[in-house]
Design a protein around this motif. Sequence first.
Motif, PDB file in Angstrom:
ATOM      1  N   UNK A   1       0.804  -1.215   0.000  1.00  0.00           N
ATOM      2  CA  UNK A   1       0.000   0.000   0.000  1.00  0.00           C
ATOM      3  C   UNK A   1       0.842   1.273   0.000  1.00  0.00           C
ATOM      4  N   UNK A   2       1.986   1.226   0.661  1.00  0.00           N
ATOM      5  CA  UNK A   2       2.850   2.404   0.739  1.00  0.00           C
ATOM      6  C   UNK A   2       4.301   1.967   0.677  1.00  0.00           C
ATOM      7  N   UNK A   3       5.095   2.794   0.050  1.00  0.00           N
ATOM      8  CA  UNK A   3       6.534   2.563   0.022  1.00  0.00           C
ATOM      9  C   UNK A   3       7.213   3.926   0.051  1.00  0.00           C
ATOM     10  N   UNK A   4       7.916   4.183   1.125  1.00  0.00           N
ATOM     11  CA  UNK A   4       8.614   5.453   1.286  1.00  0.00           C
ATOM     12  C   UNK A   4      10.108   5.204   1.175  1.00  0.00           C
ATOM     13  N   UNK A   5      10.759   5.979   0.319  1.00  0.00           N
ATOM     14  CA  UNK A   5      12.200   5.851   0.107  1.00  0.00           C
ATOM     15  C   UNK A   5      12.818   7.241   0.208  1.00  0.00           C
ATOM     16  N   UNK A   6      13.865   7.348   0.999  1.00  0.00           N
ATOM     17  CA  UNK A   6      14.586   8.607   1.119  1.00  0.00           C
ATOM     18  C   UNK A   6      15.162   9.009  -0.228  1.00  0.00           C
ATOM     19  N   UNK A   7      15.179  10.291  -0.493  1.00  0.00           N
ATOM     20  CA  UNK A   7      15.747  10.777  -1.752  1.00  0.00           C
ATOM     21  C   UNK A   7      17.217  10.402  -1.909  1.00  0.00           C
ATOM     22  N   UNK A   8      17.897  10.137  -0.797  1.00  0.00           N
ATOM     23  CA  UNK A   8      19.294   9.715  -0.851  1.00  0.00           C
ATOM     24  C   UNK A   8      19.437   8.347  -1.508  1.00  0.00           C
ATOM     25  N   UNK A   9      18.412   7.501  -1.363  1.00  0.00           N
ATOM     26  CA  UNK A   9      18.474   6.133  -1.873  1.00  0.00           C
ATOM     27  C   UNK A   9      17.685   5.943  -3.162  1.00  0.00           C
ATOM     28  N   UNK A  10      16.815   6.865  -3.486  1.00  0.00           N
ATOM     29  CA  UNK A  10      15.940   6.719  -4.652  1.00  0.00           C
ATOM     30  C   UNK A  10      16.708   6.498  -5.955  1.00  0.00           C
ATOM     31  N   UNK A  11      17.766   7.266  -6.229  1.00  0.00           N
ATOM     32  CA  UNK A  11      18.470   7.050  -7.501  1.00  0.00           C
ATOM     33  C   UNK A  11      19.230   5.719  -7.564  1.00  0.00           C
ATOM     34  N   UNK A  12      19.326   5.016  -6.458  1.00  0.00           N
ATOM     35  CA  UNK A  12      20.071   3.753  -6.419  1.00  0.00           C
ATOM     36  C   UNK A  12      19.184   2.549  -6.715  1.00  0.00           C
ATOM     37  N   UNK A  13      17.902   2.769  -6.951  1.00  0.00           N
ATOM     38  CA  UNK A  13      17.008   1.683  -7.302  1.00  0.00           C
ATOM     39  C   UNK A  13      16.510   0.853  -6.137  1.00  0.00           C
ATOM     40  N   UNK A  14      16.609   1.382  -4.912  1.00  0.00           N
ATOM     41  CA  UNK A  14      16.198   0.607  -3.743  1.00  0.00           C
ATOM     42  C   UNK A  14      14.708   0.296  -3.764  1.00  0.00           C
ATOM     43  N   UNK A  15      13.900   1.179  -4.351  1.00  0.00           N
ATOM     44  CA  UNK A  15      12.461   0.937  -4.375  1.00  0.00           C
ATOM     45  C   UNK A  15      12.117  -0.322  -5.175  1.00  0.00           C
ATOM     46  N   UNK A  16      12.807  -0.540  -6.266  1.00  0.00           N
ATOM     47  CA  UNK A  16      12.584  -1.751  -7.071  1.00  0.00           C
ATOM     48  C   UNK A  16      13.006  -2.997  -6.307  1.00  0.00           C
TER      49      UNK A  16
END
Length: 40
Positions: A9-24
């Motif tokens: 339902x929700x996935x929060x990722x810090x902008x520090x990690x977002x460009x590293x593909x952690x959300x995927x």
Amino acid sequence: MDISDDKIKMLFVSLDYFPKGIEKRLIRLAIDEYKYAMLM
């Protein structure tokens, strides 16, 4: 990450990690390990 009722339902990722593909990687973990395939 909030997982309930067989849905991510929700996935929060810090902008520090977002460009590293952690959300995927977190979504893949939820699908593979917890058998959740539905995204809300």
